[in-house]
Structures are given as C-alpha cells and as structure tokens.
Design a protein around this motif. Structure first.
Motif, PDB file in Angstrom:
ATOM      1  N   ALA A 231      -1.262   9.011  15.212  1.00  0.00           N
ATOM      2  CA  ALA A 231       0.064   8.694  15.747  1.00  0.00           C
ATOM      3  C   ALA A 231       1.160   8.873  14.698  1.00  0.00           C
ATOM      4  O   ALA A 231       2.224   9.426  14.990  1.00  0.00           O
ATOM      5  N   LEU A 232       0.917   8.431  13.475  1.00  0.00           N
ATOM      6  CA  LEU A 232       1.941   8.540  12.431  1.00  0.00           C
ATOM      7  C   LEU A 232       2.090   9.965  11.917  1.00  0.00           C
ATOM      8  O   LEU A 232       3.186  10.399  11.567  1.00  0.00           O
ATOM      9  N   GLY A 233       0.984  10.707  11.846  1.00  0.00           N
ATOM     10  CA  GLY A 233       1.046  12.086  11.369  1.00  0.00           C
ATOM     11  C   GLY A 233       1.634  12.156   9.970  1.00  0.00           C
ATOM     12  O   GLY A 233       1.292  11.372   9.078  1.00  0.00           O
ATOM     13  N   THR A 234       2.566  13.082   9.765  1.00  0.00           N
ATOM     14  CA  THR A 234       3.204  13.258   8.451  1.00  0.00           C
ATOM     15  C   THR A 234       4.664  12.800   8.472  1.00  0.00           C
ATOM     16  O   THR A 234       5.486  13.296   7.713  1.00  0.00           O
ATOM     17  N   THR A 235       4.977  11.845   9.344  1.00  0.00           N
ATOM     18  CA  THR A 235       6.370  11.386   9.456  1.00  0.00           C
ATOM     19  C   THR A 235       6.836  10.606   8.238  1.00  0.00           C
ATOM     20  O   THR A 235       8.021  10.316   8.100  1.00  0.00           O
ATOM     21  N   ARG A 236       5.911  10.264   7.349  1.00  0.00           N
ATOM     22  CA  ARG A 236       6.274   9.628   6.080  1.00  0.00           C
ATOM     23  C   ARG A 236       5.745  10.431   4.895  1.00  0.00           C
ATOM     24  O   ARG A 236       5.505   9.899   3.828  1.00  0.00           O
ATOM     25  N   GLY A 237       5.568  11.721   5.091  1.00  0.00           N
ATOM     26  CA  GLY A 237       5.067  12.574   4.031  1.00  0.00           C
ATOM     27  C   GLY A 237       3.559  12.724   4.087  1.00  0.00           C
ATOM     28  O   GLY A 237       2.894  12.284   5.034  1.00  0.00           O
ATOM     29  N   LEU A 238       3.001  13.368   3.052  1.00  0.00           N
ATOM     30  CA  LEU A 238       1.555  13.534   2.972  1.00  0.00           C
ATOM     31  C   LEU A 238       0.925  12.181   2.684  1.00  0.00           C
ATOM     32  O   LEU A 238       1.242  11.551   1.674  1.00  0.00           O
ATOM     33  N   PRO A 239       0.029  11.707   3.553  1.00  0.00           N
ATOM     34  CA  PRO A 239      -0.507  10.353   3.384  1.00  0.00           C
ATOM     35  C   PRO A 239      -1.244  10.179   2.065  1.00  0.00           C
ATOM     36  O   PRO A 239      -1.964  11.073   1.604  1.00  0.00           O
ATOM     37  N   ALA A 240      -1.079   8.999   1.469  1.00  0.00           N
ATOM     38  CA  ALA A 240      -1.801   8.686   0.236  1.00  0.00           C
ATOM     39  C   ALA A 240      -3.234   8.260   0.528  1.00  0.00           C
ATOM     40  O   ALA A 240      -4.127   8.470  -0.291  1.00  0.00           O
TER      41      ALA A 240
ATOM     42  N   LEU B 224       0.846  -1.190   0.000  1.00  0.00           N
ATOM     43  CA  LEU B 224       0.000   0.000   0.000  1.00  0.00           C
ATOM     44  C   LEU B 224       0.884   1.242   0.000  1.00  0.00           C
ATOM     45  O   LEU B 224       1.800   1.350   0.822  1.00  0.00           O
ATOM     46  N   PRO B 225       0.638   2.188  -0.921  1.00  0.00           N
ATOM     47  CA  PRO B 225       1.415   3.427  -0.918  1.00  0.00           C
ATOM     48  C   PRO B 225       1.180   4.183   0.397  1.00  0.00           C
ATOM     49  O   PRO B 225       0.045   4.494   0.752  1.00  0.00           O
ATOM     50  N   VAL B 226       2.250   4.440   1.109  1.00  0.00           N
ATOM     51  CA  VAL B 226       2.124   5.181   2.371  1.00  0.00           C
ATOM     52  C   VAL B 226       1.920   6.659   2.070  1.00  0.00           C
ATOM     53  O   VAL B 226       1.079   7.331   2.663  1.00  0.00           O
ATOM     54  N   SER B 227       2.695   7.163   1.141  1.00  0.00           N
ATOM     55  CA  SER B 227       2.512   8.530   0.655  1.00  0.00           C
ATOM     56  C   SER B 227       2.824   8.527  -0.830  1.00  0.00           C
ATOM     57  O   SER B 227       3.580   7.684  -1.310  1.00  0.00           O
ATOM     58  N   THR B 228       2.223   9.448  -1.551  1.00  0.00           N
ATOM     59  CA  THR B 228       2.431   9.547  -2.985  1.00  0.00           C
ATOM     60  C   THR B 228       3.122  10.864  -3.288  1.00  0.00           C
ATOM     61  O   THR B 228       2.692  11.915  -2.808  1.00  0.00           O
ATOM     62  N   THR B 229       4.186  10.798  -4.039  1.00  0.00           N
ATOM     63  CA  THR B 229       4.921  12.009  -4.393  1.00  0.00           C
ATOM     64  C   THR B 229       5.049  12.096  -5.903  1.00  0.00           C
ATOM     65  O   THR B 229       4.813  11.115  -6.618  1.00  0.00           O
ATOM     66  N   GLY B 230       5.398  13.250  -6.398  1.00  0.00           N
ATOM     67  CA  GLY B 230       5.556  13.428  -7.837  1.00  0.00           C
ATOM     68  C   GLY B 230       6.315  14.703  -8.125  1.00  0.00           C
ATOM     69  O   GLY B 230       6.477  15.567  -7.256  1.00  0.00           O
ATOM     70  N   ARG B 231       6.772  14.829  -9.351  1.00  0.00           N
ATOM     71  CA  ARG B 231       7.496  16.022  -9.777  1.00  0.00           C
ATOM     72  C   ARG B 231       6.507  17.110 -10.192  1.00  0.00           C
ATOM     73  O   ARG B 231       5.543  16.841 -10.915  1.00  0.00           O
ATOM     74  N   VAL B 232       6.783  18.328  -9.731  1.00  0.00           N
ATOM     75  CA  VAL B 232       5.918  19.470 -10.029  1.00  0.00           C
ATOM     76  C   VAL B 232       6.806  20.684 -10.272  1.00  0.00           C
ATOM     77  O   VAL B 232       7.947  20.742  -9.806  1.00  0.00           O
ATOM     78  N   PHE B 233       6.293  21.644 -11.018  1.00  0.00           N
ATOM     79  CA  PHE B 233       7.052  22.869 -11.271  1.00  0.00           C
ATOM     80  C   PHE B 233       6.845  23.867 -10.134  1.00  0.00           C
ATOM     81  O   PHE B 233       5.709  24.143  -9.730  1.00  0.00           O
ATOM     82  N   PHE B 234       7.956  24.393  -9.618  1.00  0.00           N
ATOM     83  CA  PHE B 234       7.932  25.496  -8.660  1.00  0.00           C
ATOM     84  C   PHE B 234       8.514  26.725  -9.370  1.00  0.00           C
ATOM     85  O   PHE B 234       9.602  26.649  -9.948  1.00  0.00           O
TER      86      PHE B 234
ATOM     87  N   GLY C 155       1.779  13.581 -18.502  1.00  0.00           N
ATOM     88  CA  GLY C 155       3.047  12.896 -18.268  1.00  0.00           C
ATOM     89  C   GLY C 155       3.539  12.963 -16.841  1.00  0.00           C
ATOM     90  O   GLY C 155       4.744  12.893 -16.595  1.00  0.00           O
ATOM     91  N   ILE C 156       2.630  13.053 -15.889  1.00  0.00           N
ATOM     92  CA  ILE C 156       3.036  13.204 -14.491  1.00  0.00           C
ATOM     93  C   ILE C 156       3.937  12.051 -14.047  1.00  0.00           C
ATOM     94  O   ILE C 156       3.660  10.881 -14.333  1.00  0.00           O
ATOM     95  N   TYR C 157       5.036  12.404 -13.382  1.00  0.00           N
ATOM     96  CA  TYR C 157       5.915  11.389 -12.779  1.00  0.00           C
ATOM     97  C   TYR C 157       5.474  11.260 -11.325  1.00  0.00           C
ATOM     98  O   TYR C 157       5.894  11.997 -10.449  1.00  0.00           O
ATOM     99  N   ARG C 158       4.577  10.320 -11.112  1.00  0.00           N
ATOM    100  CA  ARG C 158       3.969  10.130  -9.789  1.00  0.00           C
ATOM    101  C   ARG C 158       4.315   8.734  -9.305  1.00  0.00           C
ATOM    102  O   ARG C 158       4.228   7.759 -10.052  1.00  0.00           O
ATOM    103  N   LYS C 159       4.684   8.637  -8.036  1.00  0.00           N
ATOM    104  CA  LYS C 159       5.101   7.337  -7.519  1.00  0.00           C
ATOM    105  C   LYS C 159       4.858   7.280  -6.013  1.00  0.00           C
ATOM    106  O   LYS C 159       4.728   8.313  -5.343  1.00  0.00           O
ATOM    107  N   PRO C 160       4.794   6.079  -5.464  1.00  0.00           N
ATOM    108  CA  PRO C 160       4.767   5.940  -4.004  1.00  0.00           C
ATOM    109  C   PRO C 160       6.155   6.289  -3.458  1.00  0.00           C
ATOM    110  O   PRO C 160       7.164   5.835  -3.995  1.00  0.00           O
ATOM    111  N   SER C 161       6.199   7.099  -2.431  1.00  0.00           N
ATOM    112  CA  SER C 161       7.496   7.373  -1.821  1.00  0.00           C
ATOM    113  C   SER C 161       8.007   6.128  -1.105  1.00  0.00           C
ATOM    114  O   SER C 161       9.209   5.907  -0.977  1.00  0.00           O
TER     115      SER C 161
END
Length: 425
Positions: free
Chosen positions: A336-345, A134-144, A299-305
């Motif tokens: 309890a876990l909060g955001t210790t592994r990033g933004l939850p998926a 199960l993806p704990v958090s999902t991250t991806g590349r974005v333009f800043f 073309g989003i580069y999205r993946k489970p962290s």
C-alpha cells in the motif's frame, strides 16, 4: 455424546479466543504525517489494511509540509500528539535531546521486527541508546557523473580525489575551459568539505558524547583547502563564476543539461531530478564515494529521510507497534505504501518492492552505494539551520578570498559550538 462434548468445548474455546481478539482489537489509534496527495492516499490505504489485519482502527491526521513542525510541537507540548507520528530526522534534538522524548522501540521488539534494519540505521534514530523511531527510508549523498562528457573527453570516471583532479585537467584540455567535472557551490560545497574532513578524521562533525565540534581547526582547514584547490584547478566553478551563471537550481542550468558541468554530489533519491533534464544522449551514472590517501573511512553522509515514532504517552503502545510493523515490514502495508516515502529502509519492504519491479534500477544502484559505504553515525545537528548557515556563509567568505582556510575553520568551529550549546547534556 463424547463427540458432542468435545465439539461444544471447542466451540466455547473458539468463542473465548474470538472475544479476546475482539477486545484487543477494540484499540483506537491516531497517526499523523505530512506529505502530498499521493502519500496521503497511500498511507490511508495502508492504515486501512493494517487496521483490518490487526483488529485496530487508526484515525489519520495529515497535512502538507508547511506548518507541520509547529503542529507537532504544539501537540507534544500539550500532551495531545498522535500515537504514531512521522518525524523528520533533524527534529530529534528538538523533541528528544535525552532520548526519552518518544517510546523506546526496543521495548516493543516482540511486535516490531527490528532485524529488518541494520545496527547503523537504528543507531541513526537512537539517542542515549533509546530507539526513538524507525527509519522509513534511508538516503545519503552520492556522486553522479555525466559519463557522456567523460567519454567524449576520453577520461575514465574517477574513483579517488586525485583522479578527479586529473580528470579536470584532461576534460578542460580536450573539451574546453568551460567544462567542469563537478558542481560544488553552496550546500554541496559545504558537504564536500565535510565529506573530506570526515574521511581523514573518521569522525562526524559533531561529537555525540560532548555535543561539540569533533574536528580540530587544522583538520577542518584541510577540508576547506581541498575546496579551494577544486576552484583553482577547474574541478569546479569559482564562487564568482557560479554566481555569474545565475541562481537557478543546478538541474535547471544549461551548463548541466548539455554536460559542461559533468557531475555533482547529491542525495541518492534525487537521481531522476538531475537525469531527466539532460539533453538526449547524456548518461548520468552514480559512482562510489571518492576517497584518497590517508582516509580512515568513506565518510558517507547517510541519514533517515524520516522516521515513524510512537508517543511515549500512548496508552496503546503495543497496538501502535503492530500497526507500525505492518506499515513497514508486512506485505499488506508495504504494497500500500509503495515508494511514496522513498526507497524503503526495511529489508522486507525493499526486497518486496524490488521483486515487484517497483524500484527503478538507477535508484537502486545509487541507494546500494550509500548503504554499502562506511562512515560514522551522522548527528541530526549537522542540519540545524544555524549550523548550515555558519558553514555556507564562512565558505563564501573563503571563496571570495576574504579569509584563509585556517581562519575559516576557526570561525566555523566557534560558530557551530555556539549554535548547538543548548543541546549539550
């Protein structure tokens, strides 16, 4: 007398139920993960509350990042792995090339609320139809982009590749030739080439059916040529200019902190790493993925962290599923876990933490962009060390004019196909 019999019957029934729960709760589990002190403390607290809630005991096994892959590899090879494991997404091909390396979590849908993840998220951690984690958090590349620099030049933030090139001309005319609207060197350059090629083809680098490069040399050459055009037109520094500026991280460079480099393509979860060093008054904002004419997808580069998996050898998979579900989907574990592994998926976790004010708006905005964007499922083999090295080395040769875009494309495709040959079915 009748009332006494009913009372006694109810008491016996309750006693039987309690005995059943106690028996079920006698399960002892192990969970392994890597991280730092804050993650260790939060995870142990979550295991305690979830264990108490479901009547299980869970032995924690945690380390730092260094050496964790080797530890898990040794355990899995010897059949001594923990019941629940935190697994890095690029490790999937190493441990489950055929999809049968971990328990298939579809078979635990009675205890795990799988509807808290989208089909795309579950596909990213599936192999041959088996949900391996199960993806704990999902991250991806974005333009800043540094809105302060764009405003100073009187230029709107770009939404397309053409607008980015137009912005480069205006920014350099109005502010000087030492200004660039985008950073694009090393890994970022490789991912920008991949982004454009994925947009134009609708395909990820790796074809999941054949485990070979999905792009033709002509398709990849077009992406490489876009990078060349960026360097020539002042969208980004040339390789020579970037090397002359030093090898420091982008967010440590004065050209970034004062707004002369006014944008980059980074992981959504790293927003504050890039915004915090900016000089006072600078405003960094996430924007939607740039696209252009002919694009078949964003073309989003999205993946489970990372993901939580259950051992296929665990003798208590249902109990492990209860704990996993509690950690990611139930209020006690989420808190309890909060955001210790990033933004939850997990939708449940994300909603709970947002309502509690635990997620900063800038991170939520960046994550919303990557979650809403379209794109093919990204193969973990994109992050194979040899695949990345081939991309980076070849693009550097191209940037220095040692080879043209067509030769670079063929070199990358041949090199990547050779690097991933062992993972083919």
């Amino acid at each position: 007398m009748t009332g006494l019999k009913l009372g006694l019957g109810a008491l016996l029934t309750a006693t039987a139920l309690a005995t059943t729960v106690c028996a079920a709760g006698a399960v002892e589990l192990r969970m392994s993960w890597w991280g730092g002190d804050s993650r260790h403390e939060a995870t142990q607290a979550a295991l305690k509350v979830c264990g108490e809630k479901h009547g299980h005991t869970i032995k924690p096994e945690f380390t730092g990042w260094s050496g964790h892959l080797e530890k898990v590899t040794t355990q899995i090879a010897g059949g001594t792995e923990a019941d629940i494991m935190q697994i890095n997404w690029p490790w999937l091909p190493l441990f489950s090339s055929n999809g049968e390396g971990f328990a298939d979590l579809k078979e635990l849908s009675g205890v795990i609320e799988l509807d808290n993840w989208t089909d795309a998220q579950l596909d990213s951690t599936s192999v041959n139809g088996h949900i391996n984690g199960l993806p704990v958090s999902t991250t991806g590349r974005v333009f800043f982009f540094n809105k302060t620099t764009f405003d100073k030049a009187g230029v709107p933030l770009p939404a397309t590749w053409d607008e980015l090139f137009a912005a480069a001309r205006q920014i350099r005319e109005n502010l000087g030739e030492e200004y660039y609207p985008l950073n694009a060197i090393k890994e970022t350059a490789a991912l920008l080439v991949s982004l454009y090629t994925t947009q134009q083809t609708g395909k990820d680098l790796i074809d999941p059916a054949t485990v070979t490069v999905a792009w033709t040399p002509e398709e990849l050459a077009a992406g490489i040529e876009l990078y060349g055009k960026m360097m020539k037109s002042g969208v980004t520094m040339t390789q020579e200019e970037a090397n002359a500026a030093g090898n420091a991280n982008l967010y440590e460079k004065p050209e970034w902190t004062d707004g002369r480099i006014a944008g980059s393509y980074e992981w959504d979860s790293t927003y504050f790493k890039f915004s915090d060093p900016l000089q006072e008054g600078q405003n960094l904002v996430p924007v939607k993925i740039l696209t252009g004419e002919g694009a078949q997808t964003e073309g989003i580069y999205r993946k489970p962290s990372m993901m939580f998996s259950i051992s296929k050898r665990s003798e208590n998979q249902e109990a492990a599923g209860q704990i996993l579900n509690c950690l990611l989907n139930e209020p006690e574990g989420i808190e309890a876990l909060g955001t210790t592994r990033g933004l939850p998926a997990s939708k449940a976790a994300s909603s709970q933490l947002k309502d509690a004010g635990s997620i900063k708006p800038e991170l939520a905005d960046a994550n919303a962009i990557i979650m809403a964007a379209s794109g093919p499922t990204v193969s973990p083999l994109n992050e194979h060390p040899d695949v990345r090295a081939i991309f980076l080395d070849t693009l550097e040769e191209y940037a220095y004019g040692q080879i043209d875009a067509n030769a670079a494309a063929e070199q990358i495709i041949d090199g990547v196909n050779e690097a991933i040959e062992e993972y083919r079915p």
